[in-house]
Design a protein around this motif. Sequence first.
Motif, PDB file in Angstrom:
ATOM      1  N   LYS A  68      28.660   2.255  26.052  1.00 24.63           N
ATOM      2  CA  LYS A  68      29.354   2.937  24.964  1.00 24.63           C
ATOM      3  C   LYS A  68      28.520   2.783  23.696  1.00 24.63           C
ATOM      4  CE  LYS A  68      32.152   3.078  21.251  1.00 24.63           C
ATOM      5  NZ  LYS A  68      32.233   2.302  20.002  1.00 24.63           N
ATOM      6  N   LYS A 126      37.685  -4.979  13.894  1.00 28.43           N
ATOM      7  CA  LYS A 126      37.574  -3.647  14.486  1.00 28.43           C
ATOM      8  C   LYS A 126      36.346  -3.502  15.386  1.00 28.43           C
ATOM      9  CE  LYS A 126      34.961  -1.237  10.984  1.00 28.43           C
ATOM     10  NZ  LYS A 126      34.651   0.032  10.428  1.00 28.43           N
ATOM     11  N   GLY A 136      38.674   4.359  16.349  1.00 35.53           N
ATOM     12  CA  GLY A 136      37.978   3.354  17.153  1.00 35.53           C
ATOM     13  C   GLY A 136      38.212   3.537  18.649  1.00 35.53           C
ATOM     14  N   ASP A 196      35.952   3.002  22.241  1.00 33.55           N
ATOM     15  CA  ASP A 196      35.865   1.747  23.002  1.00 33.55           C
ATOM     16  C   ASP A 196      36.808   1.836  24.202  1.00 33.55           C
ATOM     17  OD1 ASP A 196      34.241   0.664  20.991  1.00 33.55           O
ATOM     18  OD2 ASP A 196      35.951  -0.196  19.913  1.00 33.55           O
TER      19      ASP A 196
HETATM   20 MG    MG Z   1      34.366   1.158  16.771  1.00 37.18          MG
END
Ligand code: MG
Length: 422
Positions: A7, A213, A155, A158
């Motif tokens: 990722k 985060k 976010g 992920d």
């Molecule tokens: Mg992130």
Amino acid sequence: MALIVHKYGGTSMGSTERIRNVAKRVAKWARAGHRMVVVPSAMSGETNRLLGLAKELLPDAHDPAAQRELDMIASTGEQVSVGLLALALQAEGQPAVSYAGWQVPVKTNSAYTKARIESIDDARINADLDAGRVVIITGFQGIDSLGHITTLGRGGSDTSAVAVAAAIKADECLIYTDVDGVYTTDPRVVPEARRLQTISFEEMLEMASLGSKVLQIRSVEFAGKYRVPLRVLSSFTPWDIDLAEEAKSGTLITFEEDEKMEKAVVSGIAFNRDEAKVTILGVPDKPGIAYQILGAVAEANIDVDVIIQNVSHDGRTDFSFTVPRADYKRVMELLETKVQPELGASKVMGDAKICKVSIVGIGMKSHVGVAAKMFRALSEDGINIQMISTSEIKTSVVIDEKYMELAVRALHRAFDLDAPSA
Ligand code: MG
Ligand code: ADP
Ligand code: ASP
């Protein structure tokens, strides 16, 4: 030969030059014989830019019809990224194909802007892997049962990556980002922060849920549920470093507590400024009050975090809780126009300039006095604690936002987390 998911975050995909570097790194892994699936984020700043455009046209996009459109808009950032990365890999001579979430498909529920992944079909992915292609799948997005595009919350790439890894039963999911692992706290706030070689899944879950985060909370939940081996590492090392060395770098999220971890009472400090506090004063102190207040908030689909009810005076009490800062205006409105008149409360107050600072550590299970040490360190810096919440492996305090960095540094020092000075 292994089945690997990489990722890459927004900064790592931030320019065509950086995308070329990502392609070179992925091609190196593919040449070494690994079956590769890559999940990139939008180029850095892109999701903010897209959501900014949306905001210009409709500042308060809260109803489902508007949120559906937000997802339609925000999801495009990732679509650009996957196409660019596929081209960059092809330019390296590495066959590659990109897919949007709906093409896989990555199926989610219909909670626009914060959808949850329900299933991922691995057929297409496996067919391409069998044909020797690198498979590139958009992060952050999916499709609901009605065929609408959804996104997974900020976010969320992920989570896409870990969910894909779980679906295809990958040997490991590597989260490449702009720091070289998980640190004792955000290294951008505390330069003395240290990188952890390993962190337990439980601690990572707390750190993520309390505001670190570096990994989206749901990605950690997925990793736990499906036992996906997960590693956080840097995308800024030279792409041609030795693969075996790269594969061991960064921070591994582990599922067993080893002896070393048990020694550290506190492993990390997390903080979050995305919360706001509201207080409703002078509510009658009788059964059902908490339900009447928080029930109304839950109905408006607003998450509540820390809650405090004061001791009562003359049959009345004060009730405070925190909510995501983005919901502050809505919750104030709800309390003022609905809850206050219904309960005959005397006043509603709010403060959007608070933050939550938390200490996290598995060792807290077996040590006493940890919270007291935290409160002492804060008091020595003159920081007033407004709210406290604890669980087995964390203690959180709500404080004035202006003291956040001071508090994080003080706690980092108090719990001996600072790296030894050179
Ligand atoms: Mg992130
Ligand atoms: P990406 O775009 O790669 O997903 P993010 O910005 O979402 O990257 O996450 C990486 C950032 O997380 C780092 O740049 C760092 O500032 C921040 N961060 C917060 N807490 C931590 C921590 N404990 N360890 C490492 N990074 C952290
Ligand atoms: N691009 C999305 C965001 O900025 C998802 C991600 O980066 O993980 O939130």
